[in-house]
Design a protein around this motif. Structure first.
Motif, PDB file in Angstrom:
ATOM      1  N   ILE A 122       0.943  -1.114  -0.015  1.00 33.77           N
ATOM      2  CA  ILE A 122      -0.051   0.007  -0.037  1.00 33.77           C
ATOM      3  C   ILE A 122       0.853   1.360  -0.052  1.00 33.77           C
ATOM      4  N   GLU A 123       0.850   2.171  -1.093  1.00 37.78           N
ATOM      5  CA  GLU A 123       1.396   3.220  -1.068  1.00 37.78           C
ATOM      6  C   GLU A 123       0.540   4.365  -0.588  1.00 37.78           C
ATOM      7  N   VAL A 124       1.160   5.089   0.411  1.00 43.32           N
ATOM      8  CA  VAL A 124       0.558   6.235   1.263  1.00 43.32           C
ATOM      9  C   VAL A 124       0.933   7.651   0.766  1.00 43.32           C
ATOM     10  N   THR A 125       0.362   8.578   0.197  1.00 41.97           N
ATOM     11  CA  THR A 125       0.475   9.659   0.011  1.00 41.97           C
ATOM     12  C   THR A 125      -0.287  10.700   0.739  1.00 41.97           C
ATOM     13  N   GLY A 126       0.307  11.878   1.307  1.00 43.57           N
ATOM     14  CA  GLY A 126      -0.606  12.743   1.977  1.00 43.57           C
ATOM     15  C   GLY A 126      -0.200  13.895   2.219  1.00 43.57           C
ATOM     16  N   ARG A 127      -0.794  14.720   3.272  1.00 40.00           N
ATOM     17  CA  ARG A 127      -0.179  15.810   3.772  1.00 40.00           C
ATOM     18  C   ARG A 127      -0.596  16.164   5.135  1.00 40.00           C
ATOM     19  N   VAL A 128      -0.103  16.775   6.328  1.00 38.30           N
ATOM     20  CA  VAL A 128      -0.614  17.116   7.414  1.00 38.30           C
ATOM     21  C   VAL A 128      -0.161  18.365   7.813  1.00 38.30           C
ATOM     22  N   ASP A 129      -1.259  18.966   8.623  1.00 32.67           N
ATOM     23  CA  ASP A 129      -1.009  20.348   8.883  1.00 32.67           C
ATOM     24  C   ASP A 129      -1.420  20.498  10.238  1.00 32.67           C
ATOM     25  N   VAL A 130      -0.670  21.024  11.342  1.00 31.41           N
ATOM     26  CA  VAL A 130      -0.786  21.208  12.621  1.00 31.41           C
ATOM     27  C   VAL A 130      -1.019  22.809  12.818  1.00 31.41           C
ATOM     28  N   LYS A 131      -1.961  23.137  13.224  1.00 28.91           N
ATOM     29  CA  LYS A 131      -2.241  24.782  13.218  1.00 28.91           C
ATOM     30  C   LYS A 131      -1.918  25.145  14.807  1.00 28.91           C
ATOM     31  N   VAL A 132      -0.647  25.299  14.927  1.00 28.11           N
ATOM     32  CA  VAL A 132      -0.291  25.259  16.466  1.00 28.11           C
ATOM     33  C   VAL A 132       0.785  26.388  16.280  1.00 28.11           C
ATOM     34  N   PRO A 133       0.651  27.720  16.661  1.00 28.32           N
ATOM     35  CA  PRO A 133       1.837  28.568  16.825  1.00 28.32           C
ATOM     36  C   PRO A 133       3.224  28.111  17.265  1.00 28.32           C
ATOM     37  N   LEU A 134       4.315  28.227  16.468  1.00 28.29           N
ATOM     38  CA  LEU A 134       5.641  28.278  17.051  1.00 28.29           C
ATOM     39  C   LEU A 134       5.957  26.711  16.770  1.00 28.29           C
ATOM     40  N   VAL A 135       5.140  25.714  17.241  1.00 27.52           N
ATOM     41  CA  VAL A 135       5.399  24.321  17.563  1.00 27.52           C
ATOM     42  C   VAL A 135       4.724  23.544  16.388  1.00 27.52           C
ATOM     43  N   GLY A 136       3.919  23.890  15.691  1.00 21.24           N
ATOM     44  CA  GLY A 136       3.229  23.021  14.885  1.00 21.24           C
ATOM     45  C   GLY A 136       4.077  22.347  13.963  1.00 21.24           C
ATOM     46  N   GLY A 137       5.125  23.076  13.357  1.00 22.03           N
ATOM     47  CA  GLY A 137       6.107  22.372  12.518  1.00 22.03           C
ATOM     48  C   GLY A 137       6.822  21.049  13.062  1.00 22.03           C
ATOM     49  N   ALA A 138       7.025  21.361  14.527  1.00 22.69           N
ATOM     50  CA  ALA A 138       7.732  20.237  15.223  1.00 22.69           C
ATOM     51  C   ALA A 138       6.609  18.975  15.374  1.00 22.69           C
ATOM     52  N   ILE A 139       5.304  19.336  15.464  1.00 25.70           N
ATOM     53  CA  ILE A 139       4.305  17.978  15.788  1.00 25.70           C
ATOM     54  C   ILE A 139       4.025  17.545  14.273  1.00 25.70           C
ATOM     55  N   GLU A 140       3.991  18.218  13.192  1.00 26.11           N
ATOM     56  CA  GLU A 140       3.920  17.633  12.047  1.00 26.11           C
ATOM     57  C   GLU A 140       4.441  16.183  11.760  1.00 26.11           C
ATOM     58  N   PRO A 141       5.822  16.102  11.929  1.00 21.61           N
ATOM     59  CA  PRO A 141       6.611  14.620  11.870  1.00 21.61           C
ATOM     60  C   PRO A 141       5.958  13.780  12.630  1.00 21.61           C
ATOM     61  N   LEU A 142       5.778  14.334  13.919  1.00 23.78           N
ATOM     62  CA  LEU A 142       5.287  13.208  14.787  1.00 23.78           C
ATOM     63  C   LEU A 142       3.869  12.549  14.463  1.00 23.78           C
TER      64      LEU A 142
END
Length: 167
Positions: A122-142
């Motif tokens: 199964i090939e999985v392709t997508g996007r994730v968006d965490v809308k939290v100021p300052l730390v959203g980018g750090a949470i997205e890989p999690l």
């Protein structure tokens, strides 16, 4: 800011059998029978050989990373909806959406199930968006990592389910 991702999940099960399992209520009910904090709703809006799986789960606090706990506004609740279409010429396509309560997270993407020499993938392709100021980018890989863990857990569950069916 959003993060794109792509990964594959390998199965030792032939594509026809895997598709049948992924679109069968009994397999999903078996997978969730021990999940005390989860709900599951299964429908077949596009007929036999297709499925829509709506799942919600409240993860145990000790499994929520510290950076996420600090950003929570309320209790964390995870929601995911998967869809699978029919198997046509050895390939099935699907999609997924996900969101969370307690922290504003949105996820969406596609699945493609196809045969391999060893079984299926199964090939999985997508996007994730965490809308939290300052730390959203750090949470997205999690969040991406959590999805990979969940799909690998589902792989183990499906393969165990097959073993039980053939016993």
């Amino acid at each position: 800011m959003s993060r794109k991702f792509s990964f594959t999940v390998q199965y030792s099960v032939p594509v026809e059998d895997l598709h049948r399992a992924l679109t069968t209520d009994e397999m999903w009910q078996s997978r969730f029978e021990e999940a005390a904090t989860a709900t599951l709703e299964l429908t077949h809006p596009d007929g036999p050989g297709t499925i829509r799986i709506q799942m919600t789960e409240k993860p145990p606090a000790d499994q929520v990373p510290g950076i996420v706990r600090k950003a929570l506004k309320s209790e964390l609740m995870l929601e995911r909806t998967d869809t699978w279409g029919p198997l046509e010429d050895g390939v099935a396509k699907g999609g997924f959406t996900g969101r969370s309560g307690g922290i504003t997270t949105e996820m969406a993407g596609t699945f493609e199930l196809r045969p391999t020499a060893e079984g299926s993938v199964i090939e999985v392709t997508g996007r994730v968006d965490v809308k939290v100021p300052l730390v959203g980018g750090a949470i997205e890989p999690l969040v991406e990592n959590l999805l990979q863990k969940v799909l690998n857990s589902e792989r183990k569950s499906v393969e165990s389910w097959f073993a039980a069916q053939n016993a």
